[in-house]
Motif scaffolding. Structure first.
Motif, PDB file in Angstrom:
ATOM      1  N   LYS A 236      13.852 -45.497  19.413  1.00  0.00           N
ATOM      2  CA  LYS A 236      13.040 -46.082  20.306  1.00  0.00           C
ATOM      3  C   LYS A 236      13.564 -47.442  20.573  1.00  0.00           C
ATOM      4  N   ALA A 237      14.855 -47.906  20.089  1.00  0.00           N
ATOM      5  CA  ALA A 237      15.123 -49.249  20.228  1.00  0.00           C
ATOM      6  C   ALA A 237      15.470 -49.662  21.639  1.00  0.00           C
ATOM      7  N   PHE A 238      15.030 -50.779  21.856  1.00  0.00           N
ATOM      8  CA  PHE A 238      15.354 -51.440  23.156  1.00  0.00           C
ATOM      9  C   PHE A 238      15.949 -52.865  23.319  1.00  0.00           C
ATOM     10  N   ASP A 239      16.275 -53.374  24.273  1.00  0.00           N
ATOM     11  CA  ASP A 239      16.933 -54.581  24.241  1.00  0.00           C
ATOM     12  C   ASP A 239      16.327 -55.820  23.132  1.00  0.00           C
ATOM     13  N   LYS A 240      15.204 -55.935  23.051  1.00  0.00           N
ATOM     14  CA  LYS A 240      14.627 -57.073  22.373  1.00  0.00           C
ATOM     15  C   LYS A 240      14.681 -56.521  20.762  1.00  0.00           C
ATOM     16  N   CYS A 241      14.953 -55.497  20.363  1.00  0.00           N
ATOM     17  CA  CYS A 241      15.100 -55.095  18.980  1.00  0.00           C
ATOM     18  C   CYS A 241      16.273 -55.677  18.574  1.00  0.00           C
ATOM     19  N   SER A 242      17.363 -55.655  19.074  1.00  0.00           N
ATOM     20  CA  SER A 242      18.524 -56.325  18.540  1.00  0.00           C
ATOM     21  C   SER A 242      18.891 -57.864  18.682  1.00  0.00           C
ATOM     22  N   LYS A 243      17.734 -58.428  19.126  1.00  0.00           N
ATOM     23  CA  LYS A 243      17.662 -59.668  19.386  1.00  0.00           C
ATOM     24  C   LYS A 243      16.474 -60.560  18.563  1.00  0.00           C
ATOM     25  N   GLU A 244      15.488 -60.025  18.590  1.00  0.00           N
ATOM     26  CA  GLU A 244      14.588 -60.704  17.845  1.00  0.00           C
ATOM     27  C   GLU A 244      13.798 -59.980  16.633  1.00  0.00           C
TER      28      GLU A 244
ATOM     29  N   LYS B 119       2.205 -57.568  12.617  1.00  0.00           N
ATOM     30  CA  LYS B 119       1.182 -57.968  13.341  1.00  0.00           C
ATOM     31  C   LYS B 119       0.039 -56.911  13.060  1.00  0.00           C
ATOM     32  N   GLU B 120      -1.308 -57.331  13.364  1.00  0.00           N
ATOM     33  CA  GLU B 120      -2.314 -56.275  13.360  1.00  0.00           C
ATOM     34  C   GLU B 120      -2.192 -55.285  14.183  1.00  0.00           C
ATOM     35  N   VAL B 121      -1.991 -54.057  14.246  1.00  0.00           N
ATOM     36  CA  VAL B 121      -2.192 -53.025  15.193  1.00  0.00           C
ATOM     37  C   VAL B 121      -3.217 -52.050  14.807  1.00  0.00           C
ATOM     38  N   LYS B 122      -4.175 -51.581  15.490  1.00  0.00           N
ATOM     39  CA  LYS B 122      -5.190 -50.501  15.209  1.00  0.00           C
ATOM     40  C   LYS B 122      -5.560 -50.547  13.628  1.00  0.00           C
ATOM     41  N   GLY B 123      -5.928 -51.930  13.279  1.00  0.00           N
ATOM     42  CA  GLY B 123      -6.674 -52.137  12.142  1.00  0.00           C
ATOM     43  C   GLY B 123      -5.380 -52.007  10.939  1.00  0.00           C
ATOM     44  N   ARG B 124      -4.366 -52.299  11.165  1.00  0.00           N
ATOM     45  CA  ARG B 124      -3.157 -52.281   9.819  1.00  0.00           C
ATOM     46  C   ARG B 124      -2.087 -52.891  10.661  1.00  0.00           C
ATOM     47  N   LEU B 125      -1.203 -53.525   9.602  1.00  0.00           N
ATOM     48  CA  LEU B 125      -0.086 -54.398   9.933  1.00  0.00           C
ATOM     49  C   LEU B 125       1.150 -53.552  10.127  1.00  0.00           C
ATOM     50  N   VAL B 126       1.823 -54.031  11.288  1.00  0.00           N
ATOM     51  CA  VAL B 126       3.074 -53.128  11.961  1.00  0.00           C
ATOM     52  C   VAL B 126       4.010 -54.374  12.296  1.00  0.00           C
ATOM     53  N   ALA B 127       5.281 -54.117  12.069  1.00  0.00           N
ATOM     54  CA  ALA B 127       6.436 -54.904  12.506  1.00  0.00           C
ATOM     55  C   ALA B 127       7.348 -54.306  13.489  1.00  0.00           C
ATOM     56  N   CYS B 128       6.700 -54.070  14.646  1.00  0.00           N
ATOM     57  CA  CYS B 128       7.645 -53.527  15.559  1.00  0.00           C
ATOM     58  C   CYS B 128       7.522 -53.979  16.813  1.00  0.00           C
ATOM     59  N   HIS B 129       8.671 -54.034  17.693  1.00  0.00           N
ATOM     60  CA  HIS B 129       8.310 -54.663  19.183  1.00  0.00           C
ATOM     61  C   HIS B 129       7.575 -53.455  20.190  1.00  0.00           C
ATOM     62  N   LEU B 130       7.453 -52.170  19.575  1.00  0.00           N
ATOM     63  CA  LEU B 130       6.936 -51.279  20.474  1.00  0.00           C
ATOM     64  C   LEU B 130       5.442 -51.861  20.649  1.00  0.00           C
ATOM     65  N   TRP B 131       4.952 -52.511  19.563  1.00  0.00           N
ATOM     66  CA  TRP B 131       3.580 -52.745  19.777  1.00  0.00           C
ATOM     67  C   TRP B 131       3.230 -54.278  19.767  1.00  0.00           C
ATOM     68  N   GLY B 132       3.983 -54.735  20.700  1.00  0.00           N
ATOM     69  CA  GLY B 132       3.484 -56.076  21.519  1.00  0.00           C
ATOM     70  C   GLY B 132       4.515 -57.026  21.045  1.00  0.00           C
TER      71      GLY B 132
END
Lengths: 326, 315, 292
Positions: B289-297, B302-315
């Motif tokens: 599911k990679a997109f532009d931003k993924c190869s740059k930043e 971050k907190e997502v749905k009560g847990r922590l996730v490090a992914c640009h898909l979620w914000g």
């Protein structure tokens, strides 16, 4: 397989090897060019009747096969023939006795000192791997390994014997001195032992150091060492209880090997210092072509090697609980 | 909160270059909780464990971060303070089936020595305590004087656990505690860990590459990839609905985690080269599911749905 | 032809890889420099010696002076010239004897390890017994049987010193035998000899090469002792032989230090060159010792 069976097997294997060596010894001294009896009986230093006796006892006029059987029989009777240079003294008497004691005292104390120093240095160096002290110790070991032992003896004689006059230049005791007490004798003896002992200790230290260091470095990579450190044990416990015991296992065979030196003597050192031990006897027998004594020493060394190995195997099995008696 | 790791960075200097084994990890463990730390080999799990115990190899350096255990600032401890800290506050269960026990010392001795040296027991009391510990972990107490090679793999692992709880530590770090054991023994050992947690109230940080182990034993789960945590939340939620594409890939790469058969899909692409990580999110070259931003930043945790996730898909 | 080219390329890459790591070892470079220095000395001996080493050119036992920087020996020969020429003898004997002994040992080890079974048992029993016999006395016994002379010294050293390389070659062969590429070769029907020659020997060689350095050290030291006690050839004096003359002519009890110290230093430095090369090679080739 149980412990007893393991010991029995090792014993059997040692005996077989010993037999092979006896065969080897018999033939080595008979492949020389010329008359084979030359190495046993035909020497002008023996009396004619001694030569006759030997000829009969070792069957020297009989075929090779008979000679071999007689050789075996005599060997198990403890008869190794007569020495040429000592004009017919039995070889066994020449080897055992005073000379052996001299070698035992010199080699035993030198090896013990070198082991303690070498292993302690090795342990410290391994613990402080890569430090200046470690590198200095490695270089020191390589240098001492590269020094010809006999030349180190010559240097000590030149510097501490000739220039400084601290140690006697040769011999085991001062010739022509009447000793009042045993202690006087012992002091003179020990004074003569300083030079050869220092030579031997220096020549052995480097070897012990490197072995101990490498053996420990091997042990340090093991998981149980990480466990020991994680447990927050004192450095002393980690080093001497957890690491040392494992690192000592490979040292057992090294020590067995050095026990053999007790029986062979240190040829180079004893020759330079004219220390009246077995090493000097080897040298003198070679120079004076005393073949019966050389044959005797050969058998003797082989016996020492096999005994030491056998003992090492048993000790190993006792110390290392993992050994699968196989 | 018992353990708090904040923005930890541990780099190794190697002949080939710098390996950023742990690169900005934050993680917390509550009292009485079993937290799983999962990831492929080389993702930095073991470095994390070693860092918490201050057991890093000599070519490792801690670049930044903070480790606080029960109010103790671990990274500022001196050598002598460390000796006191280790095993009393935090102990470790190594892969015991392998080589964690010293082969030439009796198993009981290896436990008794910590009691004697670090808790002031005398010899006799230490040995009777060892027998108690053996009973607690389910080994016949008459076997304290055996050598490690006389134990089976499962027994060795139990002995290693007994050793780890000998001083009642707050935290036990278990690094691949059941790898190399067969499945039946595995679940027995995991049950033992859970029971000890319940009875003694210790916390466990369980490190493994095997997600089925995590699913069986852990309350919360952190997933690591290339030296970073990509997802951290309750085990149930993470397994029910993985939010990070890597977590999802990892879960579907394991054929049967909860017993039912899923379609088996290995993760495509190669594991990252730790000497030369891709820019941006380290997972992006393998991410469906990679997109532009993924190869740059680099994505933040971050907190997502009560847990922590490090992914640009979620914000 | 193509196969050979490929193998050469692989070899070249291996060598350059190896050199890249070895280069970083200061100790290793120092060892190499010492060895090369001695080789240069041996090659250029006739051009750089101030005097004929075989001729009396002054009075006996002359102290070092501008004419004779290292003094003269018991026959009034120039010691510096003798030492430089001695390099040839010592280096030659050391290299030849160790080469022969390593070759014998490697052959025995390869055969024992590769064929296993009874062959292995017999060969290794022999090796194990010989390896533990004290080497110097054994060499002495051999020279006493063979007689004096350079060739006999070389023989005595080779006959005694082969055992260590046999052990190393055997254990290497044993581990290589289990490797996939050997199994693969076997599976496609390669013969024993072919496997041994094409797959095992090329992999045993680098390690044996590193070990050979320590064999050279031992050979140099053994030669010096055998010459020292008078088994060398008086017409081609090695450093050990010079020390024999020194000891015979009472250099130690008369304080002729120039007759005693320089020859020993020559032996020691040459041996050290090989010893530290061996140590550095061990660090490079042995991944266990290499730091991460």
């Amino acid at each position: 397989m149980g412990f007893k069976e393991y010991v029995a097997r090792r014993l059997l294997s040692s005996l077989v090897t010993f037999f092979l060596i006896i065969v080897l010894n018999f033939f080595i001294f008979r492949i020389m060019p010329g008359d084979p009896t030359r190495t046993i009986a035909r020497d002008a230093r023996l009396l004619p009747e001694q030569r006759e006796l030997l000829k009969k006892r070792f069957g020297l006029d009989r075929p090779l096969w008979d000679q071999f059987i007689l050789y075996l029989v005599n060997l198990f009777r403890g008869d190794l023939g007569l020495s040429f240079q000592y004009r017919g003294t039995p070889v066994v008497e020449v080897i055992l006795g005073r000379r052996m004691l001299n070698t035992f005292l010199l080699m035993g104390s030198s090896i013990a000192v070198a082991l303690v120093i070498g292993m302690t240095l090795g342990t410290i160096a391994a613990w402080k791997r890569g430090s200046k002290a470690d590198i200095a110790a490695i270089i020191f070991s390589l240098v001492t390994y590269s020094i010809p032992t006999f030349w180190m003896g010559m240097l000590l004689i030149l510097v501490f014997g000739y220039y400084l006059d601290w140690i006697p230049i040769s011999g085991t005791i001062t010739t022509g001195v009447e000793y009042q007490t045993f202690w006087e004798y012992a002091a003179d003896y020990l004074h003569h032992m300083v030079g050869p002992m220092v030579t031997l200790v220096i020549s052995f230290i480097g070897y012990h150091f490197l072995l101990m260091r490498n053996s420990l470095l091997d042990v340090f990579t093991e998981d149980y060492m990480l466990t020991a450190i994680a447990k927050g044990l004192s450095t002393r416990t980690i080093l001497f209880k957890h690491a040392m015991r494992n690192a000592l296992l490979p040292m057992i065979s090294v020590m067995a090997l050095e026990v053999v030196y007790l029986f062979s003597g240190a040829t180079a050192t004893e020759t330079v210092f004219t220390w009246q031990g077995l090493g000097l006897l080897i040298y003198e027998s070679v120079v004076k072509q005393d073949y019966p004594v050389l044959q005797g020493i050969f058998i003797f060394m082989a016996l020492a090697v096999l005994t030491a190995n056998f003992v090492a195997d048993v000790v190993y099995a006792l110390v290392d609980p993992r050994i699968r008696y196989g | 909160m018992l353990l708090k790791v904040r923005d930890l960075r541990v780099y190794y200097d190697t002949v080939a270059g710098v390996v950023k084994a742990v690169d900005g990890v934050s993680l917390s463990v509550e009292r009485g909780e079993i937290v799983g730390l999962a990831g492929e080999s080389g993702s930095g799990k073991t470095t994390m464990a070693r860092a918490i115990m201050r057991l890093l190899p000599s070519n490792a350096r801690i670049v930044s971060g903070e480790i606080v255990l029960d109010g103790v600032d671990v990274l500022s401890l001196s050598e002598s303070e460390l000796k006191d800290f280790r095993w009393k506050k935090v102990s470790m269960v190594f892969q015991g089936a392998m080589n964690a026990l010293n082969p030439v010392l009796r198993v009981g001795e290896q436990i008794a020595e910590v009691l004697v040296e670090k808790a002031g027991y005398d010899k006799r009391r230490a040995w009777s305590r060892v027998e108690e510990l053996f009973k607690l972990v389910g080994i016949d107490p008459s076997r304290t004087r055996d050598y490690p090679h006389e134990f089976s793999g499962g027994m060795r692992q139990r002995a290693v656990i007994a050793m780890a709880i000998a001083l009642n530590p707050d935290l036990v770090i278990a690094d691949e505690p059941v790898t190399a054991l067969d499945v039946v023994v595995q679940s027995k050992i995991l049950d033992l860990l859970k029971r000890l947690r319940d009875e003694l109230g210790i916390s466990v940080l369980l490190i493994t590459h095997d997600l089925s182990v995590i699913a069986e034993a852990c309350d919360r789960t952190a997933i690591m990839y290339a030296g970073r945590i990509v997802e951290y939340g309750s085990t149930e939620e993470v397994f029910e609905e993985p939010l990070h594409p890597y977590t999802r890939a990892l879960i579907s790469a394991f054929p049967s985690i909860t017993g039912e058969r899923r379609s088996f899909e290995p993760i495509k692409g190669d594991p990252p080269n730790m000497l030369n990580l891709p820019p941006g999110c380290a997972f992006h070259p393998r991410c469906p599911k990679a997109f532009d931003k993924c190869s740059k930043e680099v994505p933040e945790l971050k907190e997502v749905k009560g847990r922590l996730v490090a992914c640009h898909l979620w914000g | 032809m193509k196969g050979l080219k490929l193998r050469l390329r692989v070899l070249r890459r291996r060598v350059s890889n190896f050199w890249r790591i070895y280069r970083t070892s200061k100790l290793g470079l120092a060892g190499l420099a010492i060895i090369l220095g001695y080789v240069a000395l041996a090659v250029m001996a006739p051009y750089i010696t101030p005097y004929d080493p075989f001729e009396s050119v002054a009075l006996p036992f002359e102290e070092p002076s501008p004419q004779h920087p290292l003094g003269t020996d018991h026959l009034g020969r120039d010691l510096l010239s003798e030492l430089i020429y001695g390099t040839r003898v010592s280096l030659m004997i050391g290299l030849t004897a160790s080469f022969i002994s390593v070759m014998i040992g490697t052959t025995v080890g390869l055969i024992a390890g590769f064929f296993g079974g009874k062959v292995d048992t017999v060969l290794m029993r022999l090796t194990d017994t010989f390896i533990q016999m004290p080497q110097l006395p054994l060499m002495l016994i051999f020279v006493s049987i063979l007689g004096k002379g350079i060739l006999n010294i070389v023989l005595a050293i080779s006959v005694v010193a082969w055992t260590a390389s046999a052990r190393i070659a055997r254990s290497l062969t044993l581990s290589l035998k289990e490797r996939p590429f050997v199994e693969a070769a076997r599976a496609v029907g390669a013969g024993s000899f072919q496997i041994l020659w094409r797959h095992i020997v090329p992999n045993v060689f680098p390690v044996i090469f590193a070990y050979a350095n320590i064999a050279v050290v031992d050979a140099i030291l053994s030669e010096s002792f055998l010459s020292f006690i008078g088994f060398g050839d008086p017409r081609t004096p090695s450093w050990g032989m010079i020390l024999y003359f020194a000891s015979r002519s009472g250099a130690m009890s008369n304080g002729f230090w120039w007759f005693v110290i320089p020859p020993g230093l020559m032996i020691m430095t040459l041996a050290l060159g090989f010893a530290i090369t061996n140590y550095s090679l061990d660090q490079v080739l042995n991944p266990r010792l290499r730091r991460r």
